[in-house]
Design an enzyme around this catalytic site. Structure first.
Site, short mmCIF file in Angstrom:
data_model
loop_
_atom_site.label_atom_id
_atom_site.label_comp_id
_atom_site.label_asym_id
_atom_site.label_seq_id
_atom_site.Cartn_x
_atom_site.Cartn_y
_atom_site.Cartn_z
N GLY A 32 -30.56 20.69 -24.70
CA GLY A 32 -31.36 19.53 -25.09
C GLY A 32 -31.77 18.72 -23.87
O GLY A 32 -32.94 18.34 -23.71
N HIS A 33 -30.80 18.47 -22.97
CA HIS A 33 -31.13 17.73 -21.75
C HIS A 33 -32.13 18.52 -20.90
O HIS A 33 -33.06 17.95 -20.33
CB HIS A 33 -29.88 17.52 -20.88
CG HIS A 33 -28.84 16.65 -21.48
ND1 HIS A 33 -27.63 17.13 -21.94
CD2 HIS A 33 -28.80 15.31 -21.68
CE1 HIS A 33 -26.90 16.14 -22.39
NE2 HIS A 33 -27.58 15.02 -22.25
#
Ligand code: PAF
Length: 277
Positions: A32-33
């Site tokens: 996600g990051h």
């Protein structure tokens, strides 16, 4: 990719770059990051600089929360960031970012910051806004990308930037999920395998709440209470499950874009998730 630990080094390194895309993180990175970093790269273009910060911000943790045990995985995070196209990692020590107790704080208005997450984590958004404002001052990005997984945080930051007239475009990154649908989160690492399977119930509960609304039900307090009870019956301790207007997180209104948001504890791990209708 450069890994820098001081404000002075970072400012020197950034002097040549006018376009700067920024992704603030607390590390322990997941896909996600990395998607946010890739989004920043696309937005800022090949000539711009992509900066990611890694800093576990004490100010946004309550004394009983997991500040001390929050995983610090700098070496692995840097490898992942390098592969994702990041140019500069800013990983300051606490003494560098807070050389003296941070007496000046950015306190967001209660109407947005004392509800939902802010209700259950008093002071959380003051801690977030204070560090993000400070990081913005240090990095001076032209744009910054925050995950929609932390939906309320993204809204609070957008309002801060607007009210403070900061010249930074704020972009939201879509929530990344496992193949089964579990929203990626650094705190998923606290879950056992059995808990990971059970954790899917949170997004399913939010989906079911939206489905009832879309089917025409309008008794929101009852619908939200049912959703909370369903989680309790499965062994969870929910803080809130709620359907809100996207525009201001006020109560859901028919005909307006909505978002279902939830936070609940599974074992000792507190998970949050949200789904737009
Ligand atoms: O979302 C996070 O990881 C943190 O709240 C942030 C934005 C990096 C501020 O510490």
């Amino acid at each position: 990719m450069q890994v820098l630990h001081t404000i002075a080094e970072l400012r020197d390194a950034l002097a040549l770059h006018r376009q700067r895309g920024f992704v603030p993180t607390m590390g322990n990175l997941h896909d996600g990051h990395l998607a946010l970093v890739k989004q920043a790269r696309e937005l800022v273009g090949p000539a711009g600089a992509v900066v990611a910060s890694i800093f576990v911000n004490r100010l946004q943790f309550a004394p009983h929360e997991d500040f001390d045990t929050y995983p610090r995985t700098l070496a692995r995070d840097c490898e992942l960031l390098d592969a994702a196209g990041c140019d500069i990692v800013f990983a300051p020590s606490e003494a560098e970012l807070y050389p003296e107790p941070q007496g000046y704080k950015v306190v967001p208005p209660g109407v947005l910051a004392d509800i939902l997450e802010g209700h259950f984590r008093p002071g959380f958004f003051t801690g977030v806004c204070t560090v993000v404002h400070k990081l913005f001052n240090i990095v001076q990005p032209t744009l910054a990308v925050f995950g929609k997984k932390d939906y309320q945080q993204l809204m609070v930051i957008r309002r801060m930037v607007a009210q403070m007239a900061l010249p930074i475009a704020i972009h939201g990154g879509e929530t990344r999920r496992s193949a089964e649908g579990l929203a990626l989160s650094s705190r998923n690492g606290y879950l056992s395998e059995a808990e990971k399977a059970e954790a899917l119930r949170l997004s399913r509960t939010l989906k079911a709440l939206i489905a009832r609304w879309q089917a025409g039900e309008r008794d929101l307090p009852a619908m939200e209470a049912d959703a909370m009870q369903a989680l309790r019956d499965a062994g969870w301790a929910p803080d809130y499950i709620t359907l809100r207007r996207r525009v201001d997180l006020g109560p859901a209104v028919a005909g307006e874009p909505l978002v279902a948001l939830g936070a609940a504890r599974l074992g000792s791990t507190r998970l949050i998730d949200n789904l737009e209708d």
